[in-house]
Write an enzyme that holds these catalytic residues in place. Structure first.
Site, PDB file in Angstrom:
ATOM      1  CB  SER A 146      -0.905   0.018   1.241  1.00 44.14           C
ATOM      2  OG  SER A 146      -1.595   1.250   1.349  1.00 44.14           O
ATOM      3  CE1 TYR A 159      -3.747  -1.720   5.460  1.00 44.22           C
ATOM      4  CE2 TYR A 159      -3.232   0.532   4.797  1.00 44.22           C
ATOM      5  CZ  TYR A 159      -3.645  -0.744   4.474  1.00 44.22           C
ATOM      6  OH  TYR A 159      -3.939  -1.054   3.172  1.00 44.22           O
TER       7      TYR A 159
END
Length: 267
Positions: A146, A159
């Site tokens: 990501s 995250y």
């Protein structure tokens, strides 16, 4: 005598995908199904996998498995290979996102789960396939990281850390595989319209539809690209993010919106 079109028709590919019950994983499964691929699909939510399986017009095996369970992942991989042979492409897509803050004791379990799923889950996905791929001297491993792994985002420390770790892991794996004939691709998407992003209340620039994103990812894999950020606009933003000095990043992020700590969504 077979026609030229029959002789030139490529063999159907075998593609193994985790996190297939929704979002990017479902979109990837739909894309490869249209290409006539034989699919191995993994997710925790068996009922959604079964629904997906019935909707795909292709050979498809499903496995209700948590990627944190290394033994179960190995069993799924071995079953797939016994039935169809070594896959041509393995996509480690399973992931989870939740807002986290270190100051809250109740978030400690979330930190562990995010790291276990997003990083170790990728390791558990690839591990059973590497030896058979190396023996055949071919194959492709792709990991979905990501843009959030490029810099630390406030309120998304677990995250961001997990995706940064995934990026570094995939780079290490890529250079380890250089002499084997096995290719490794790191894909860092920006915002993709999935259940994971549907809960966000802040602006999400350059958002891609999941099916469009899946087609772009498949194209990147076919090209055997080493590292890519999608879409191209987010690639420019990502390069800019990496260049910012720490003090500028701190200033820019001090009032940035946080992902809600109550959100807990699988890809």
């Amino acid at each position: 005598m077979p026609s030229q079109s029959t002789l030139s028709k490529p063999a159907a590919r075998r593609v193994f995908i985790t996190g297939a019950s929704s979002g990017i994983g479902t979109a990837l499964a739909r894309y490869y199904a249209t290409q006539g691929a034989t699919l191995g699909l993994v997710a925790r939510r068996g009922e959604l996998l079964a629904e997906l399986q019935t909707s795909l017009n292709t050979e498809c095996a499903i496995y209700t498995v948590d990627v944190r369970d290394a033994d179960a992942m190995r069993g799924a991989a071995e079953d797939f290979m016994q039935r169809y042979g070594t896959p041509d492409i393995v996509i480690a897509n399973a992931g989870v996102s939740r807002g986290t803050l270190t100051q809250y004791a109740e978030d400690l379990a979330a930190f562990r789960a995010v790291m276990d799923i997003n990083v170790l889950g990728m390791v558990h996905t690839f591990h059973p396939f590497i030896e058979p791929m190396c023996r055949s001297g071919r194959g492709h491993l792709a990991g979905i990281a990501s843009v959030a792994g490029l810099r630390g985002l406030p309120g998304a420390s677990a995250y961001s850390a997990s995706k940064a770790a995934a990026i570094s892991y995939l780079e290490s794996l890529r250079v380890e595989m250089v002499k084997s004939g096995v290719s490794v691709t790191t894909i860092c998407p920006g915002y993709i319209k999935t259940p994971m992003t549907d809960v966000n209340t802040y602006p999400m620039p350059f958002m891609l539809d999941a099916d469009i994103a899946a087609a772009k990812m498949a194209h990147v894999i076919d090209q055997k690209r080493r590292y890519v950020i999608l879409p191209w606009q987010m690639a420019l933003v990502g390069r800019f993010m990496k260049l910012l000095p720490a003090w500028v990043w701190d200033w820019a992020m001090k009032n940035a919106p946080h992902k809600a700590r109550t959100d807990w969504d699988w890809l």
